[in-house]
Design a protein around this motif. Structure first.
Motif, PDB file in Angstrom:
ATOM      1  N   LYS A   1       0.860   5.491   9.574  1.00 25.01           N
ATOM      2  CA  LYS A   1       0.065   5.143   8.397  1.00 25.01           C
ATOM      3  C   LYS A   1       0.614   3.877   7.740  1.00 25.01           C
ATOM      4  O   LYS A   1      -0.150   2.981   7.349  1.00 25.01           O
ATOM      5  N   LYS A   2       1.938   3.781   7.630  1.00 24.09           N
ATOM      6  CA  LYS A   2       2.570   2.600   7.038  1.00 24.09           C
ATOM      7  C   LYS A   2       2.240   1.351   7.848  1.00 24.09           C
ATOM      8  O   LYS A   2       1.879   0.301   7.298  1.00 24.09           O
ATOM      9  N   GLU A   3       2.341   1.463   9.174  1.00 26.18           N
ATOM     10  CA  GLU A   3       2.057   0.317  10.038  1.00 26.18           C
ATOM     11  C   GLU A   3       0.601  -0.131   9.896  1.00 26.18           C
ATOM     12  O   GLU A   3       0.311  -1.325   9.797  1.00 26.18           O
ATOM     13  N   ALA A   4      -0.323   0.833   9.867  1.00 19.97           N
ATOM     14  CA  ALA A   4      -1.751   0.500   9.778  1.00 19.97           C
ATOM     15  C   ALA A   4      -2.090  -0.119   8.428  1.00 19.97           C
ATOM     16  O   ALA A   4      -2.746  -1.170   8.350  1.00 19.97           O
TER      17      ALA A   4
ATOM     18  N   GLN B   1      -3.169  -4.071   7.510  1.00 22.68           N
ATOM     19  CA  GLN B   1      -4.370  -4.476   6.776  1.00 22.68           C
ATOM     20  C   GLN B   1      -4.008  -5.315   5.557  1.00 22.68           C
ATOM     21  O   GLN B   1      -4.674  -6.307   5.250  1.00 22.68           O
ATOM     22  N   ALA B   2      -2.933  -4.917   4.858  1.00 26.79           N
ATOM     23  CA  ALA B   2      -2.512  -5.664   3.668  1.00 26.79           C
ATOM     24  C   ALA B   2      -2.026  -7.058   4.044  1.00 26.79           C
ATOM     25  O   ALA B   2      -2.278  -8.035   3.319  1.00 26.79           O
ATOM     26  N   ARG B   3      -1.322  -7.182   5.182  1.00 26.48           N
ATOM     27  CA  ARG B   3      -0.863  -8.503   5.630  1.00 26.48           C
ATOM     28  C   ARG B   3      -2.040  -9.395   5.966  1.00 26.48           C
ATOM     29  O   ARG B   3      -2.052 -10.591   5.635  1.00 26.48           O
ATOM     30  N   ASP B   4      -3.047  -8.827   6.636  1.00 26.97           N
ATOM     31  CA  ASP B   4      -4.236  -9.621   6.965  1.00 26.97           C
ATOM     32  C   ASP B   4      -4.911 -10.134   5.696  1.00 26.97           C
ATOM     33  O   ASP B   4      -5.329 -11.296   5.628  1.00 26.97           O
ATOM     34  N   LYS B   5      -5.025  -9.256   4.692  1.00 29.26           N
ATOM     35  CA  LYS B   5      -5.636  -9.670   3.422  1.00 29.26           C
ATOM     36  C   LYS B   5      -4.783 -10.729   2.726  1.00 29.26           C
ATOM     37  O   LYS B   5      -5.300 -11.700   2.160  1.00 29.26           O
ATOM     38  N   MET B   6      -3.467 -10.566   2.792  1.00 31.82           N
ATOM     39  CA  MET B   6      -2.565 -11.546   2.191  1.00 31.82           C
ATOM     40  C   MET B   6      -2.734 -12.914   2.840  1.00 31.82           C
ATOM     41  O   MET B   6      -2.813 -13.941   2.148  1.00 31.82           O
TER      42      MET B   6
ATOM     43  N   PRO C   1       0.828  -1.224   0.000  1.00 32.65           N
ATOM     44  CA  PRO C   1       0.000   0.000   0.000  1.00 32.65           C
ATOM     45  C   PRO C   1       0.853   1.260   0.000  1.00 32.65           C
ATOM     46  O   PRO C   1       1.986   1.256   0.489  1.00 32.65           O
ATOM     47  N   ASP C   2       0.285   2.314  -0.545  1.00 29.03           N
ATOM     48  CA  ASP C   2       0.948   3.617  -0.563  1.00 29.03           C
ATOM     49  C   ASP C   2       0.755   4.287   0.799  1.00 29.03           C
ATOM     50  O   ASP C   2      -0.364   4.620   1.175  1.00 29.03           O
ATOM     51  N   SER C   3       1.841   4.472   1.523  1.00 28.14           N
ATOM     52  CA  SER C   3       1.735   5.056   2.864  1.00 28.14           C
ATOM     53  C   SER C   3       2.293   6.477   2.906  1.00 28.14           C
ATOM     54  O   SER C   3       2.633   6.980   3.984  1.00 28.14           O
TER      55      SER C   3
ATOM     56  N   ARG D   1       5.599  14.801  10.363  1.00 29.67           N
ATOM     57  CA  ARG D   1       5.344  14.068   9.124  1.00 29.67           C
ATOM     58  C   ARG D   1       5.894  12.639   9.210  1.00 29.67           C
ATOM     59  O   ARG D   1       5.258  11.684   8.749  1.00 29.67           O
ATOM     60  N   ASP D   2       7.081  12.502   9.800  1.00 26.56           N
ATOM     61  CA  ASP D   2       7.684  11.166   9.929  1.00 26.56           C
ATOM     62  C   ASP D   2       6.820  10.265  10.800  1.00 26.56           C
ATOM     63  O   ASP D   2       6.623   9.077  10.497  1.00 26.56           O
ATOM     64  N   ARG D   3       6.289  10.814  11.905  1.00 28.70           N
ATOM     65  CA  ARG D   3       5.446  10.015  12.796  1.00 28.70           C
ATOM     66  C   ARG D   3       4.148   9.616  12.099  1.00 28.70           C
ATOM     67  O   ARG D   3       3.681   8.489  12.227  1.00 28.70           O
TER      68      ARG D   3
END
Length: 482
Positions: free
Chosen positions: A336-339, A343-348, A172-174, A329-331
């Motif tokens: 956002k990347k973690e969230a 979600q992408a890992r769960d779908k995978m 995903p684009d984070s 911005r870094d935080r």
């Protein structure tokens, strides 16, 4: 995984105790089982737990009469040394009296010493690893005669994960948008804003903050027809609030409140209805319509801090305002990347499990249902539900409602375990120690005490297994994501 430490024995098929439900993560299942004591002579009539027929194995175990005699003799001699019976000197109680007086206790110890040893030896000989507490049947144990019994249990399914690395995964684009940044910055500024009363006599306008007192009643959307006609639902508890601040015209303010408050003056009382969207954050109000009685108590204005170096240094270790914005911005990007990747890992994992068909151990399903219910009951307790109210719950219905999700979670765990074994994924002792240190800090329990407790109750093994699964999930995602 290892065989259970002990097996329960009676002349009939036994039902082991419900396995322990100690899971902290939704993708976990436990491999160890509680044990309970019982009388080796009594018959237990509670039903044996259901096992998945495709994964059920039954083995026949035998031991020569000489081994049975030796075991009885060893236990009897120990009782002779320890028994204190009036009329006999210590250590001189006749063997016949020991066998008569302590027949049940002697038999129990022989069962524990001999049956378990022979059971484990047969498992080793057949290279079988049970994952459930064995149910023992057709037990024959008599001093001087051969031992015979059957043990029934579940085993792990065979899962061929060939091709697991062919599952398409999109990373995903984070990246942080300006909208993301501005929303987070607004939260920071709002947190440090000061609220001041508006002294002039005027009506509320957009950007004002109304300080209100309110009482609301959720409206019934439908009535139920029963045998005696329309049924009257019990009136719900009113929703109340005092000295609540609401921004007139604010993007997070319900339109009904904006319309009612806009133009109102201090002291004015208002009555109106507000319809909440289905996705509203408060489950009590989501999709509901509430009739409100509101009193305007004051008009206030928020003053926000200046976005400068002085404010940046006030809120954290920042040298300049630009430094604060960069780290903010870094935080945001990290969260956002973690969230999104979570979600992408769960779908995978969902797509991965769907590729394979294999039987699921009923033992693990029941353990996972236990874990899910335990978390749910803990949440209800934190929300104020009493123990008496919990006992009134329909646990049969609750367990059935958890079953489908529990099956999916067990499947994910089994697939991850298989991939971890294939890819030789492990965790180091340092990784485990860091996890225990975090748990120690969170629970405020001394590290050594925590480690000892988790080791003794089997939780340390479960924590290690779950850490390996999480590491495996990340490994697969990083390998497959494009």
């Amino acid at each position: 995984m290892t065989p259970t430490d002990s097996i329960e024995t009676t002349e009939e098929t036994l039902a082991p105790v419900q396995p322990d439900a100690g899971l902290d993560h939704t993708q976990a299942h436990t491999h160890d089982h509680d044990h309970h004591e019982h009388d080796g002579h009594e018959h237990h009539h509670h039903p044996a737990p259901t096992l998945n027929p495709e994964l059920t194995r039954t083995i026949s175990v035998e031991a020569p009469a000489a081994d049975v005699t030796k075991a009885y003799r060893q236990v009897t001699k120990r009782y002779q040394k320890l028994a204190r019976i009036p009329g006999f000197r210590a250590g001189k109680v006749p063997e016949t009296m020991i066998k008569s007086r302590f027949a049940r206790e002697v038999r129990e110890e022989v069962l524990e010493a001999l049956v378990n040893v022979k059971f484990r030896a047969e498992l080793d000989a057949q290279k079988i690893t049970p994952i459930s507490q064995p149910q023992v049947s057709e037990l024959f144990l008599v001093d001087g005669q051969p031992l015979r019994f059957k043990a029934t249990f579940e085993v792990l399914p065979e899962i061929d994960i060939a091709g697991y690395d062919a599952v398409p995964v999109t990373r995903p684009d984070s990246s942080v948008s300006e909208e993301d940044f501005e929303a987070e910055l607004a939260n920071v500024l709002d947190h440090h804003a000061t609220v001041e009363p508006v002294e002039e006599d005027r009506p509320l306008a957009d950007t004002d903050w109304a300080e209100i007192e309110f009482k609301g009643h959720v409206q019934d959307l439908a009535q139920t027809v029963g045998e005696d006609g329309l049924e009257t639902k019990p009136e719900s508890q009113p929703i109340t609030g005092e000295d609540v601040l609401i921004e007139v015209g604010g993007k997070n303010t319900l339109q009904a409140f904006n319309e009612a408050l806009r133009g109102a003056k201090v002291g004015q009382e208002l009555s109106f209805e507000a319809a909440y969207p289905e996705g509203f954050g408060d489950a009590r109000l989501a999709g509901k319509t509430v009739a409100y009685d509101v009193k305007v108590k004051a008009i206030k204005r928020k003053t926000y801090p200046d976005k400068d170096e002085e404010f940046a240094k006030q809120i954290g270790p920042y040298e300049t305002w630009d430094d604060f914005e960069t780290q903010l911005r870094d935080r945001i990007a990290s969260r956002k990347k973690e969230a999104l990747e979570g979600q992408a890992r769960d779908k995978m994992l969902e797509d991965l499990v769907a590729r394979y068909t294999f039987p699921v151990p009923e033992t693990f399903i029941q353990q996972q249902i236990d874990a899910r219910l335990e978390r749910g009951l803990r949440a209800l307790a934190q929300q104020g539900m009493s123990s008496d109210a919990m006992r009134q719950l329909d646990f049969g219905r609750l367990r059935e409602a958890q079953r489908d999700q529990a099956i999916q979670e067990v499947k994910v765990s089994l697939v991850l375990d298989r991939i971890a074994a294939l890819e030789d994924i492990t965790i180091s002792e340092d990784d485990l120690e860091r996890e225990l240190l975090m748990l120690s800090i969170q629970s405020r329990e001394p590290l050594d005490t925590l480690r000892k407790r988790l080791t003794e109750d089997g939780s340390l093994l479960r924590i290690r297994e779950q850490m390996i699964r999480e590491k495996t999930g990340s490994f697969v995602f990083d390998k497959l994501a494009s």
